[in-house]
Scaffold this motif. Sequence first.
Motif, short mmCIF file in Angstrom:
data_model
loop_
_atom_site.label_atom_id
_atom_site.label_comp_id
_atom_site.label_asym_id
_atom_site.label_seq_id
_atom_site.Cartn_x
_atom_site.Cartn_y
_atom_site.Cartn_z
N GLN A 92 1.17 -1.43 0.11
CA GLN A 92 0.11 0.36 0.25
C GLN A 92 0.92 1.28 0.31
O GLN A 92 1.71 1.07 1.07
N MET A 93 0.63 2.29 -1.04
CA MET A 93 1.24 3.49 -1.08
C MET A 93 0.70 3.88 0.69
O MET A 93 -0.09 4.04 0.43
N GLU A 94 1.80 5.33 0.32
CA GLU A 94 1.45 6.27 1.42
C GLU A 94 0.76 7.23 1.00
O GLU A 94 1.01 7.97 -0.05
N HIS A 95 -0.15 8.49 1.29
CA HIS A 95 -0.66 9.30 0.99
C HIS A 95 -0.76 10.34 1.91
O HIS A 95 -1.03 10.40 2.97
N TYR A 96 -0.28 11.55 1.36
CA TYR A 96 -0.09 12.54 2.11
C TYR A 96 -0.59 13.57 1.70
O TYR A 96 -1.07 14.25 0.52
N ASP A 97 -1.16 14.84 2.83
CA ASP A 97 -1.76 16.19 2.22
C ASP A 97 -1.79 17.34 3.47
O ASP A 97 -2.54 17.45 4.01
N GLN A 98 -0.19 17.43 2.93
CA GLN A 98 0.08 18.57 4.28
C GLN A 98 0.65 19.60 3.29
O GLN A 98 0.63 19.34 2.37
N LYS A 99 1.28 21.00 3.77
CA LYS A 99 1.30 21.97 3.11
C LYS A 99 2.14 21.66 2.13
O LYS A 99 1.78 22.06 0.99
N LYS A 146 -3.82 11.07 -5.82
CA LYS A 146 -4.92 9.38 -5.81
C LYS A 146 -3.47 7.93 -5.11
O LYS A 146 -3.83 7.29 -5.01
N ARG A 147 -2.36 7.83 -6.54
CA ARG A 147 -2.14 6.90 -6.07
C ARG A 147 -0.79 6.71 -5.60
O ARG A 147 0.54 5.94 -4.93
N GLY A 148 -0.49 7.97 -4.06
CA GLY A 148 0.19 8.42 -2.83
C GLY A 148 1.35 9.13 -3.80
O GLY A 148 2.14 8.89 -3.22
N ILE A 149 1.48 9.73 -5.38
CA ILE A 149 2.79 10.14 -5.60
C ILE A 149 2.90 11.53 -5.69
O ILE A 149 1.76 12.49 -5.89
N MET A 150 4.05 11.84 -5.41
CA MET A 150 4.36 13.21 -4.88
C MET A 150 4.59 14.04 -6.03
O MET A 150 5.91 13.36 -6.93
N ARG A 151 4.33 15.06 -7.21
CA ARG A 151 4.54 15.49 -8.14
C ARG A 151 5.38 16.94 -8.07
O ARG A 151 3.63 17.91 -7.95
N GLY A 152 5.78 16.99 -9.01
CA GLY A 152 6.06 18.82 -9.19
C GLY A 152 6.22 19.92 -7.98
O GLY A 152 6.26 20.91 -8.04
#
Length: 136
Positions: free
Chosen positions: A96-103, A109-115
């Motif tokens: 399972q991929m981790e999901h983050y929603d911080q500043k 939605k796939r757990g990938i941080m882009r950009g």
Amino acid sequence: MKAVQAKETSRSTVFGKAKAFASFSAKDLKAAKEFYGRTLGLDVSETKEGLEMNVGGNPVFIYPKQNHTPATFTILNFPVDNIDEAVDELERLGVQMEHYDQKDLKTDKRGIMRGNGPTIAWFKDPDGNILSVIEE
């Protein structure tokens, strides 16, 4: 009392030729061996002190610790050519991929941080240690 003055040197001569290695703890070595060896496909061998792995030519040691507390940071990064393919494979293997929603840390939605820095996705081993795949 006279203060002891430190000997001045420009740099250490001890560490330049040292063969350093990374290490981290796990509470359950059996689960760690299964995860790193079977799931991630790494070469893992048992020693009397713990588990030894070779990760891209780099030695990594996992030692048992009954009161293990997972690190709150990434302990091991795996560079990959294509992060979407790597995440697809990890998910197919049941990771399972981790999901983050911080500043400053938001994943899709796939757990990938882009950009916002390197394209990276995080996941955890059975003991909660944070790992990543990072696109080169």
